[in-house]
Structures are given as structure tokens and as C-alpha cells.
Design an enzyme around this catalytic site. Structure first.
Site, PDB file in Angstrom:
ATOM      1  N   ARG A 180      68.739  35.212  26.279  1.00 28.64           N
ATOM      2  CA  ARG A 180      69.378  34.287  25.335  1.00 28.64           C
ATOM      3  C   ARG A 180      70.677  33.754  25.929  1.00 28.64           C
ATOM      4  O   ARG A 180      71.006  32.597  25.835  1.00 28.64           O
ATOM      5  CB  ARG A 180      69.701  35.007  24.024  1.00 28.64           C
ATOM      6  CG  ARG A 180      68.608  34.867  22.998  1.00 28.64           C
ATOM      7  CD  ARG A 180      68.896  35.716  21.811  1.00 28.64           C
ATOM      8  NE  ARG A 180      69.170  37.103  22.214  1.00 28.64           N
ATOM      9  CZ  ARG A 180      69.335  38.110  21.377  1.00 28.64           C
ATOM     10  NH1 ARG A 180      69.292  37.896  20.094  1.00 28.64           N
ATOM     11  NH2 ARG A 180      69.568  39.334  21.815  1.00 28.64           N
ATOM     12  N   ARG A 241      57.927  44.684  22.287  1.00 26.34           N
ATOM     13  CA  ARG A 241      57.359  44.859  20.948  1.00 26.34           C
ATOM     14  C   ARG A 241      56.064  44.070  20.862  1.00 26.34           C
ATOM     15  O   ARG A 241      55.945  42.996  21.468  1.00 26.34           O
ATOM     16  CB  ARG A 241      58.296  44.301  19.869  1.00 26.34           C
ATOM     17  CG  ARG A 241      59.351  45.264  19.355  1.00 26.34           C
ATOM     18  CD  ARG A 241      58.770  46.412  18.551  1.00 26.34           C
ATOM     19  NE  ARG A 241      59.780  47.359  18.118  1.00 26.34           N
ATOM     20  CZ  ARG A 241      60.240  48.393  18.831  1.00 26.34           C
ATOM     21  NH1 ARG A 241      59.772  48.642  20.023  1.00 26.34           N
ATOM     22  NH2 ARG A 241      61.149  49.211  18.339  1.00 26.34           N
ATOM     23  N   GLU A 270      49.866  47.412  16.175  1.00 26.98           N
ATOM     24  CA  GLU A 270      49.597  48.774  16.655  1.00 26.98           C
ATOM     25  C   GLU A 270      49.685  49.780  15.496  1.00 26.98           C
ATOM     26  O   GLU A 270      50.416  49.535  14.546  1.00 26.98           O
ATOM     27  CB  GLU A 270      50.577  49.149  17.782  1.00 26.98           C
ATOM     28  CG  GLU A 270      52.026  49.196  17.385  1.00 26.98           C
ATOM     29  CD  GLU A 270      52.961  49.369  18.591  1.00 26.98           C
ATOM     30  OE1 GLU A 270      52.825  48.657  19.602  1.00 26.98           O
ATOM     31  OE2 GLU A 270      53.841  50.239  18.479  1.00 26.98           O
ATOM     32  N   HIS A 288      52.530  53.009  23.320  1.00 26.55           N
ATOM     33  CA  HIS A 288      53.949  52.908  22.946  1.00 26.55           C
ATOM     34  C   HIS A 288      54.713  54.191  23.329  1.00 26.55           C
ATOM     35  O   HIS A 288      55.263  54.881  22.457  1.00 26.55           O
ATOM     36  CB  HIS A 288      54.091  52.608  21.443  1.00 26.55           C
ATOM     37  CG  HIS A 288      55.402  51.979  21.084  1.00 26.55           C
ATOM     38  ND1 HIS A 288      55.553  51.072  20.071  1.00 26.55           N
ATOM     39  CD2 HIS A 288      56.644  52.140  21.606  1.00 26.55           C
ATOM     40  CE1 HIS A 288      56.818  50.706  19.983  1.00 26.55           C
ATOM     41  NE2 HIS A 288      57.501  51.344  20.912  1.00 26.55           N
TER      42      HIS A 288
HETATM   43  C1  8YV Z   1      60.443  54.438  20.059  1.00 26.81           C
HETATM   44  C2  8YV Z   1      60.998  52.097  20.836  1.00 26.81           C
HETATM   45  O1  8YV Z   1      59.906  55.604  20.580  1.00 26.81           O
HETATM   46  O2  8YV Z   1      63.270  52.666  20.720  1.00 26.81           O
HETATM   47  C3  8YV Z   1      62.405  51.820  20.520  1.00 26.81           C
HETATM   48  O3  8YV Z   1      62.696  50.696  20.053  1.00 26.81           O
HETATM   49  O4  8YV Z   1      60.178  51.240  20.834  1.00 26.81           O
HETATM   50  C4  8YV Z   1      60.567  53.492  21.193  1.00 26.81           C
HETATM   51  O5  8YV Z   1      61.504  54.014  22.077  1.00 26.81           O
HETATM   52  C5  8YV Z   1      59.568  53.998  18.926  1.00 26.81           C
HETATM   53  O6  8YV Z   1      60.084  52.860  18.318  1.00 26.81           O
HETATM   54  C6  8YV Z   1      59.447  55.108  17.888  1.00 26.81           C
HETATM   55  O7  8YV Z   1      60.711  55.588  17.513  1.00 26.81           O
END
Ligand code: 8YV
Length: 325
Positions: A180, A241, A270, A288
Site C-alpha cells: 500500500r 488469507r 477454509e 493454514h
Molecule cells: C493463526 C494466522 O494461526 O496469525 C494469523 O493471522 O493466520 C495464523 O498465524 C490462525 O489465524 C489461527 O490463530
């Protein structure tokens, strides 16, 4: 008698974290790791002042209206797209996330997924396990080089910078990035990274890795149009994401060889995965797990717990995302 604040831990977590929180709060844990619907989460949160969330729990205006005693939601994740931050601020509910402690672990994983994808490691492993390795041949499972190639990083925050440093210093990659906002000159020099437009990055990078936060503007940032700009030999890695990549368009691009390969740790909807992706050989799929080492997950859990203690007991959260009265 001192009345202790009540908190809900929305998912199973390290027992020592439950014990740590129990020193300060009346804790309702969920060590059975039940998955709640939004209305079940609201029912669980009745009368609670704090919530320890993992990132999958949607905290929105409807939930906030139904839980007027809530004061803080502490995510055990750096990403916080499960929070409606505006609604939380309007309701006077503090939001915290868990940055920094996962940066290097997640950058390691991003790099590992990039290498596994470019060098066709998962495909090779499936081939061997299936008993198909009966003879060697000169071009068997030949992939793309990492060293000396051009790495394109989209999203140059802490984790993106960690990946850029690994690529530039460890593998002699030329690093280009899009973000950005442009980084300051000292950070660019540390990462040996040059700022380019998104279009130039898509056209010139050999390997592209996505490390940006999810937002409405980032939805389907990589779709059919962007995939068509990439080199046919390129790889795409998403550790950011689900929803940033249009998974159906990606499956089509992988099927048609518009790009060579993809590595995905995150998915639209997911834990469901686009069924076509499951059938394609040129995609490495992981569930993930980019931050998944026990020391890092414990550090993330401790930070979320310390935010709850810091705010509800001392009025001093460590990593707040909003300001509330
Ligand atoms: C997490 C993640 O493990 O921190 C984040 O944003 O995507 C991962 O590290 C997941 O979101 C579950 O907590």
C-alpha cells in the site's frame, strides 16, 4: 470478596495458558474445542468481560449488541479480519492481535512453501509413494530455480520483509515488492528490495508470494486478469488469507498452465478447499499452518493472554488495534 472479570476462551489452547488466565479471571475454557455457531458464541459470551479468540470467531455489531458487558477481544493471531473494528470501537470494545511473535516462523514457512512449490516436492513425494519411481530420467519432476530468480512480495509488512530478507540474503534472489505504501530507504536496503507497481510485479516476478492482510479492497486481488499477466513459468504462494486469491480462477490457471504452480496455506471458505485444487498436481496445499511451531503458538497465546490481563486488570493492553474510551 473481590469479583473477578469473566472471560471466555473460545477454542482449546495450551493448558498453561488456561491456568495463567485463571489466576486473574473467572475463566470459561473450551478445551473440548467445540466449534460454535454465531448464536452459540453469543450465548457463551453472555455476562463475559473478555474473549480470547483464535481468529475464526466473527465479532460484529450483532454480537456486540447482544453482549453489552464485553470489554475486550484478544485474537491469538496477527490477522484480525474476524473483527469488525469499527463496530468494536463504536461499542467501546478493545481489539488486540498477536503481532511480531510469529514473524520469523511464518516467514520460514512462506519460504518453505515457495521452495516446495517451485521444486515440486509434494508432487515428487506423491510420485514416489505411489510406486511410480521405477527409473530416473533427465527431466523427471524438473522445477524452477529459486536462487538467482526474481521474487515478488505483495504485502511488505513484517512477515513480507522477513521473506524478502531470506530471498535476497540467503538465495541471491532479486526482490521486488508491492505494498500500500513504499517502505523507507533503510528498510528497502535491509531487504534488498525495490518497489514496483502491482502490474510490473505480476509481469516480471518468477515467484510471487502474498503476505498482505485481508480487507475488502484485497478481496480477489489475484483473479483471472492478474494470473494472465504472470509468466507461464511463475509460481504463486498464498500464506496471507483466503479470499485474496480467487481460488476458482487459480484452479483454471493451474489447469491451463497459465502459471506453472501454486502453494496455498489459506483458502476461500477454509477448512473447505476448492475441489478442483485437490485434483491438480501442480499445487501444494497445507492447512493454514504457517505459524505452527509450538514455541511460536505458545508465544502467540501468551501475548493474547497478556493483552486480556493488561487491559482488564491494569488498563494497559500490549498490542491494541483500536482506541476505546
Ligand atoms: C493463526 C494466522 O494461526 O496469525 C494469523 O493471522 O493466520 C495464523 O498465524 C490462525 O489465524 C489461527 O490463530
Amino acid at each position: 470478596m473481590i469479583i473477578r472479570p469473566k472471560i471466555l476462551i473460545a477454542r482449546a489452547v495450551f493448558p498453561e495458558i488456561v491456568a495463567k488466565l485463571a489466576k486473574y479471571f473467572e475463566v470459561t475454557p473450551n478445551q473440548a474445542d467445540e466449534l460454535w455457531t454465531p448464536s452459540q458464541l453469543i450465548a457463551q459470551l453472555q455476562g463475559m468481560q473478555g474473549a480470547f479468540t483464535m481468529g475464526g470467531e466473527r465479532i460484529d455489531a450483532a454480537l456486540l449488541a447482544a453482549c453489552p458487558e464485553l470489554k475486550i477481544c484478544a485474537n491469538m493471531a496477527v490477522g484480525y479480519n474476524n473483527f469488525d473494528l469499527d463496530a468494536m470501537t463504536a461499542a467501546g470494545v478493545l481489539a488486540t492481535n498477536a503481532p511480531d511473535v510469529l514473524t520469523e516462523t511464518t516467514a520460514d514457512f512462506g519460504f518453505a512453501l515457495l521452495m516446495a512449490t517451485a521444486r515440486r516436492m509434494a508432487e515428487g513425494e506423491r510420485f514416489l509413494r505411489a510406486g511410480l519411481w521405477t527409473r530416473w530420467s533427465y527431466d523427471m519432476l524438473a522445477g524452477a530455480d529459486i536462487h538467482g530468480s526474481t521474487l515478488g512480495v505483495i504485502g511488505m509488512g513484517r512477515i513480507g520483509q522477513g521473506i524478502a530478507r531470506r530471498g535476497a540474503h540467503g538465495f541471491g534472489m532479486k526482490v521486488i515488492y508491492h505494498n500500500r505504501s513504499r517502505l523507507d530507504a533503510a528498510t528497502e536496503a535491509q531487504c534488498k528490495a525495490s518497489y514496483v507497481s502491482k502490474e510490473e510485479l505480476l509481469k516480471t516476478a518468477d515467484h510471487i508470494i502474498l503476505v498482505l492482510p485481508y480487507s475488502a479492497q484485497a478481496h480477489h486481488l489475484i483473479g483471472a486478469v492478474e494470473l494472465a499477466l504472470m509468466k507461464p513459468s511463475a509460481t504463486l504462494v498464498n500464506i496471507a488469507r483466503g479470499g485474496i486469491v480467487d481460488d476458482a480462477a487459480l484452479a483454471a490457471a493451474l489447469r491451463n498452465k497459465t502459471i506453472a504452480a501454486a502453494g496455498l496455506d489459506v483458502f476461500e471458505g477454509e477448512p473447505k478447499v476448492n475441489p478442483e485444487l485437490l485434483t491438480l498436481p501442480n499445487v501444494v496445499l497445507t492447512p493454514h499452518i504457517a505459524s505452527a511451531t509450538l514455541p511460536t503458538r505458545l508465544a502467540m497465546a501468551n501475548l493474547a493472554a497478556d493483552n486480556l490481563i493488561g487491559y482488564l486488570i491494569n488498563k494497559r493492553p500490549l498490542t491494541p488495534l483500536n482506541t476505546v474510551l
